[in-house]
Design a protein around this motif. Sequence first.
Motif, short mmCIF file in Angstrom:
data_model
loop_
_atom_site.label_atom_id
_atom_site.label_comp_id
_atom_site.label_asym_id
_atom_site.label_seq_id
_atom_site.Cartn_x
_atom_site.Cartn_y
_atom_site.Cartn_z
N PHE A 149 -44.46 5.25 -65.73
CA PHE A 149 -44.40 4.32 -64.60
C PHE A 149 -43.63 3.07 -65.01
O PHE A 149 -42.43 3.00 -64.82
CB PHE A 149 -45.83 4.01 -64.13
N ASN A 150 -44.30 2.10 -65.59
CA ASN A 150 -43.62 0.86 -65.93
C ASN A 150 -43.14 0.96 -67.38
O ASN A 150 -43.94 1.15 -68.27
CB ASN A 150 -44.55 -0.34 -65.75
N SER A 151 -41.84 0.87 -67.56
CA SER A 151 -41.28 1.09 -68.89
C SER A 151 -40.45 -0.10 -69.33
O SER A 151 -39.69 -0.65 -68.55
CB SER A 151 -40.42 2.34 -68.89
N SER A 152 -40.63 -0.48 -70.58
CA SER A 152 -39.87 -1.62 -71.09
C SER A 152 -39.62 -1.44 -72.58
O SER A 152 -40.22 -0.58 -73.22
CB SER A 152 -40.65 -2.92 -70.86
N THR A 153 -38.73 -2.23 -73.12
CA THR A 153 -38.49 -2.28 -74.57
C THR A 153 -38.37 -3.76 -74.93
O THR A 153 -38.15 -4.59 -74.04
CB THR A 153 -37.18 -1.58 -74.96
N PRO A 154 -38.49 -4.09 -76.20
CA PRO A 154 -38.25 -5.50 -76.54
C PRO A 154 -36.76 -5.81 -76.59
O PRO A 154 -35.94 -4.91 -76.80
CB PRO A 154 -38.87 -5.64 -77.93
N LEU A 155 -36.43 -7.06 -76.38
CA LEU A 155 -35.04 -7.52 -76.42
C LEU A 155 -35.00 -8.85 -77.15
O LEU A 155 -36.02 -9.54 -77.25
CB LEU A 155 -34.53 -7.80 -75.00
N ILE A 156 -33.81 -9.18 -77.63
CA ILE A 156 -33.59 -10.53 -78.15
C ILE A 156 -33.03 -11.37 -77.00
O ILE A 156 -32.12 -10.94 -76.30
CB ILE A 156 -32.55 -10.49 -79.30
N PHE A 157 -33.59 -12.53 -76.77
CA PHE A 157 -33.08 -13.47 -75.77
C PHE A 157 -32.58 -14.70 -76.53
O PHE A 157 -33.26 -15.17 -77.43
CB PHE A 157 -34.19 -13.92 -74.81
N TYR A 158 -31.40 -15.17 -76.17
CA TYR A 158 -30.94 -16.38 -76.87
C TYR A 158 -30.35 -17.39 -75.90
O TYR A 158 -29.85 -17.04 -74.83
CB TYR A 158 -29.96 -16.01 -77.99
N PHE A 382 -31.13 -1.43 -70.92
CA PHE A 382 -30.82 -0.01 -70.66
C PHE A 382 -30.00 0.58 -71.78
O PHE A 382 -30.28 1.66 -72.29
CB PHE A 382 -30.00 0.13 -69.38
N ASN A 383 -28.94 -0.13 -72.14
CA ASN A 383 -28.04 0.39 -73.16
C ASN A 383 -28.76 0.57 -74.49
O ASN A 383 -28.54 1.56 -75.19
CB ASN A 383 -26.82 -0.52 -73.33
N GLN A 384 -29.60 -0.39 -74.78
CA GLN A 384 -30.36 -0.29 -76.03
C GLN A 384 -31.19 1.00 -76.03
O GLN A 384 -31.26 1.71 -77.02
CB GLN A 384 -31.27 -1.50 -76.19
#
Lengths: 445, 289
Positions: A149-158, A382-384
């Motif tokens: 259902f709800n899907s996420s991954t971690p990201l770097i934000f700068y 997405f690309n990650q």
Amino acid sequence: MEKLKMIVIAMLITVILPFAVFAGGSVDVDESATVSIEFWHAMSGARVDLIQGIVDKFMAENPNIKVDVQYTGSYNDTLNKVKSAYKAGNAPDVFHSYEIGTLGLINSGIISPLDEIAKKFKRKIPWDDFFTPVQSYYKYQGEHYSMPFNSSTPLIFYNKTFFKKAGLDVDNPPKTYEDIRAAAVKLKAAGYENPVTWNLHSWYFEQMICLQDEPFVNDKNGRSGKLPTEVVFNGEAGQNVLNWWIGMEKDGLFLDVGPGWSNHRAAFGSGEVAIVMSSSSDVNRLTAALEEKGWGMGTGYIPRPEGAKGGVAIGGGSLWMTNNHTSEEELAALKLITYISEDESQIAWHKGTGYFPVRKTAMDQLKSEGWFDENPNYLTAFNQLLDSPETLNTSGGLLGIFPEARELIQSAIQEMYTGKPVKQALDEAAAKANASIAEWNEVIQ
Amino acid sequence: MKQSTFDNKYLPYILLIPTFFILVVFLFYPAIETFRLSFFKIHPWTGAEKFAGFYNFVKIFTNRDYLRSFILSAFFALIVIAAGLFLSLLIALLLNQKIKGMRFYRSLLIWPYALSPAIAGALFNFLFNPANGVLCYFTGFRTWLTNGNTAIIVVIIAAVWKNLGYNIIFYLTSLRNVPGAALESASIDGAGSVKKFIYITFAFLSPTTFFLFVMNTIYAYFASFGLIDVLTEGGPSGSTKILIYYLYKDFFVHSKIGYAAAESLVLFSLVVGVTALQFRTAGKKVHYQ
């Protein structure tokens, strides 16, 4: 009249059902029968209305199905409520769990595997249309047990504005451990005192082990069909992650903001720090926070040691069906969770929250709409995910005591902050986790 | 004055039924269940039980983290009770003066008691959180909640502050009941204000102090859960993980139902034990009017 109809149907079912089951696994049910089902989820705030909206549409399309949607608190609260309700004999038909509850639920004895229910009603779920990392996480021994259902991954934000001031390349985010560290050193020199932070959460640690294509637990990362007996997060991969993480903290480059999900967001939003790691579902929130101050925000893949070949595993949650319901209710539940995974719902969900749509067709639709031209930061996530190779390690580790393992890791990290050697703290956490695993494996069987 | 009486023998019992019903459903039954479950290994999902004897007790008492939590709780309770009672008595004495606007000050000081622990926790988080805590900014010290030594101090301060109002109300009421005549005659006998306080005022306050001692013990052991959950989640590295929080984690997060039952039995016996001890020792010295 309605009641009479129900009684007749109920009688028919009781007579036909046993035959149908023995006749070869498929069941005839009256699809137009009126049923009401319950759906418990763990998404708070504005997401409550969003889910209600999706379910309302579902009910409009299926007028004979009434769905009672309830927000039942955090994932943990929801699971506890499901447990009590199940023991009392009134479990919800559909409930929402975090990804790390997967192995526990598979062995819980209270759920009906999704593929099994789909087969029972001869309905095919187009698994090929789901993104590989998404469906492979929730697949166990070739069977899908729950609906992603709800899907996420971690990201770097700068913070692009701060990057510029520190003389860093604004369009080229740091990619490796060394890159992050070098950027942090430059930012510190430019006057940003503790330039990097993320909240104390084991999730980042787990993901950074996946990035090195190493497992979290034994027995094929918990996916061999046997219950895993040992954690392996204290191996070299785990130590790599923490040597770097703790090293930055020791050198005053990393701000320890403690557990929870609000402090690191606040520190990033107020300009206290220039780099954070957080969930990709934070894109909306963090973009807005920086825009308010007139700063630009960029996103990048989460960092890895130079040359590491792994990828990220999916985080988030999935929808489960409990057992002990009538066939009509099961079918209605199946229809509901399938509907939620379909393009229209997933696109609304993605736009409203920042979680990924789980299906490729939904993604294609978003692309052709030009959504990613307006929101490039979503594309990073997405690309990650799409750049991640499919291995047992990047499918994500499965472990019955995952919530406890997370706490042990977080506690170990706090010990490292106060000076305990990385390897020693990790070994101790692993020993405690292994003791709990042995107990869990004994009780669950 | 003539007291009216009921002749019906059964009426009192009938009137007690609702209370007993509530007690049985919400108190006795769960307590007995907890006692029973502490001797079983329990399936986290279906609740299937396997008899295990004293397994759970042996396990928790050989677990170093649990023992640490045990000692931490005792330390926490001691400080919360001592500091809480001392400060509230001090404030109550000040509030007992005749100053203009006293009612206003009084309401302000009793206010914290009206807050739920979670709200109190959120307020302290606002002051001390490492990202943008107001006091972190003013003290230039960031790690109030992320350093084990200071985190427990913040939690103790929050716990004391939260319960001050409750203690003050009781002290203030009993200060009102200290007879003026006794104080006056002491003055005539030449006693200074310190002596008057120790020998007269405090003697009259001893039943209240004893009562508050018991209530604060219960508060420190059971009611500070919300504060800790919001402020530190038991961290850093278990340095604020007192028994009640440990129990919460084991039951609600780790689904170790047998352990949790044993732990709650330990916690229950501990508080009953401490209270009984207080009755036997301090209780005897209490001067009731």
